[in-house]
Design an enzyme around this catalytic site. Structure first.
Site, PDB file in Angstrom:
ATOM      1  N   LYS A  54       0.754  -1.275  -0.124  1.00  6.37           N
ATOM      2  CA  LYS A  54       0.082  -0.034  -0.029  1.00  6.37           C
ATOM      3  C   LYS A  54       0.811   1.396  -0.111  1.00  6.37           C
ATOM      4  O   LYS A  54       0.607   2.351  -0.677  1.00  6.37           O
ATOM      5  CB  LYS A  54      -1.061  -0.008   1.200  1.00  6.37           C
ATOM      6  N   GLN A  98      -4.734  -1.567   9.723  1.00  6.50           N
ATOM      7  CA  GLN A  98      -4.590  -2.744   8.853  1.00  6.50           C
ATOM      8  C   GLN A  98      -5.259  -3.798   9.895  1.00  6.50           C
ATOM      9  O   GLN A  98      -5.126  -4.048  11.256  1.00  6.50           O
ATOM     10  CB  GLN A  98      -3.378  -3.148   8.865  1.00  6.50           C
ATOM     11  N   ASP A 121     -10.927   3.185   3.923  1.00 10.46           N
ATOM     12  CA  ASP A 121     -11.427   1.671   3.828  1.00 10.46           C
ATOM     13  C   ASP A 121     -12.766   1.474   3.787  1.00 10.46           C
ATOM     14  O   ASP A 121     -13.190   0.220   3.417  1.00 10.46           O
ATOM     15  CB  ASP A 121     -10.866   1.045   5.214  1.00 10.46           C
TER      16      ASP A 121
END
Ligand code: GUN
Length: 287
Positions: A54, A98, A121
């Protein structure tokens, strides 16, 4: 029929080039560089790889990124304080924690602490609610990537039978809502579904995100089906495979996404997209 294989890498490359132009434009016209903060708690090896990828994609596209690596025994309050600081930082347009998190930390608490305007997200309840009503700002990256792949391949969604295998919060449930919003007839199957094949054979479009290598075999799909394989499974011999048995399904499908090289490159691409959109919205809000 022999399936045409979707080149997810090529689609991702094309979209990333478009986003890089918009990012450059934002900088020239408004002096704003989109920024994302990525928080990794603990040392899960798969998460470390995902986070590294990422960060590297952000760099390539012109997005500023900050990585916060916290030890596995970090108290929830410390993580919350970090999120609060990032919520208040105008240079940060996206915050990503995460998953999975160590078990002593509550995932719902963490996800709801992230400012909805920075929830790139798309996991905050507010954005999940937006998926239900069809107006979310930040669609979750993996199902969003699938949607973009289908769009790129000109797959018609409206009126089609879509079967989603897997009912996770990250992929299956949002995927089903997004396709329902596009007027598909959607069926969600999951690990308790009896005789999966009776459902998958009805699919015009089959999206598989079950985490079970080779779950979907050729005899479980209809001739001409479009199959999107979201699974990423590492076999004991080191091979990376999806949830779809490529050999048998590719003999019947009209279109098939491979693993690797299908949905994978799209997930990070949509994270770049959401971060860019968040920065554009911040600029627009300032007037
Ligand atoms: N873990 C697996 N997939 C994801 C994702 O899309 N976002 C985050 N934050 N964690 C994940």
């Amino acid at each position: 029929m022999t399936a045409r294989i979707i080149d997810g890498k090529a689609v991702a490359r094309k979209l990333r080039a478009e986003y890089a132009e918009r990012i450059a434009d934002l900088k020239v016209r408004h002096g704003v560089v989109p920024g994302i903060a990525v928080i990794l708690v603990g040392d899960n090896p798969a998460s470390q790889v995902y986070v590294r990828n990422k960060i590297s994609a952000c760099k390539d596209t012109g997005i500023h990124s900050e990585l916060y690596q916290l030890p596995a025994d970090t108290p929830e309050a410390v993580l919350m304080a970090r999120i609060d600081a990032l919520n208040a930082d105008p240079a940060v347009h996206g915050i990503l924690v995460q998953l999975p998190l160590p078990v002593h930390i509550s995932v719902p608490n963490v996800l709801e602490r992230i400012a909805v305007d920075k929830d790139v997200d798309g996991f905050h309840l507010y954005n999940v609610g937006g998926l239900v009503t069809g107006n979310t700002v930040f669609p979750p990256c993996t199902p969003f990537g699938v949607q973009k792949l289908l769009e790129h391949e000109n797959v018609e969604i409206s009126g089609k039978n879509v079967v989603v295998v897997g009912a996770s919060n990250i992929v299956g449930k949002p995927m089903a809502l997004m396709l329902m919003q596009q007027d598909a007839t959607v069926c969600i199957c999951h690990k308790m579904t009896r005789d999966l094949g009776q459902f998958t054979r009805l699919a015009d479009i089959l999206v598989v995100a079950a985490g079970v290598p080779g779950l979907i075999k050729g005899d479980m799909v209809s001739e001409g089906v479009v199959v999107i394989d979201v699974g990423i499974n590492r076999l004991p011999d080191g091979r990376l495979v999806g949830d779809v048995d490529f050999e048998s399904v590719s003999q019947k499908a009209s279109l098939l996404s491979p693993v690797p090289g299908g949905v994978g490159p799209m997930t990070i691409t949509m994270l770049l997209h959401n971060t860019l959109v968040s920065a554009e919205r911040a600029v627009a809000a300032k007037g």
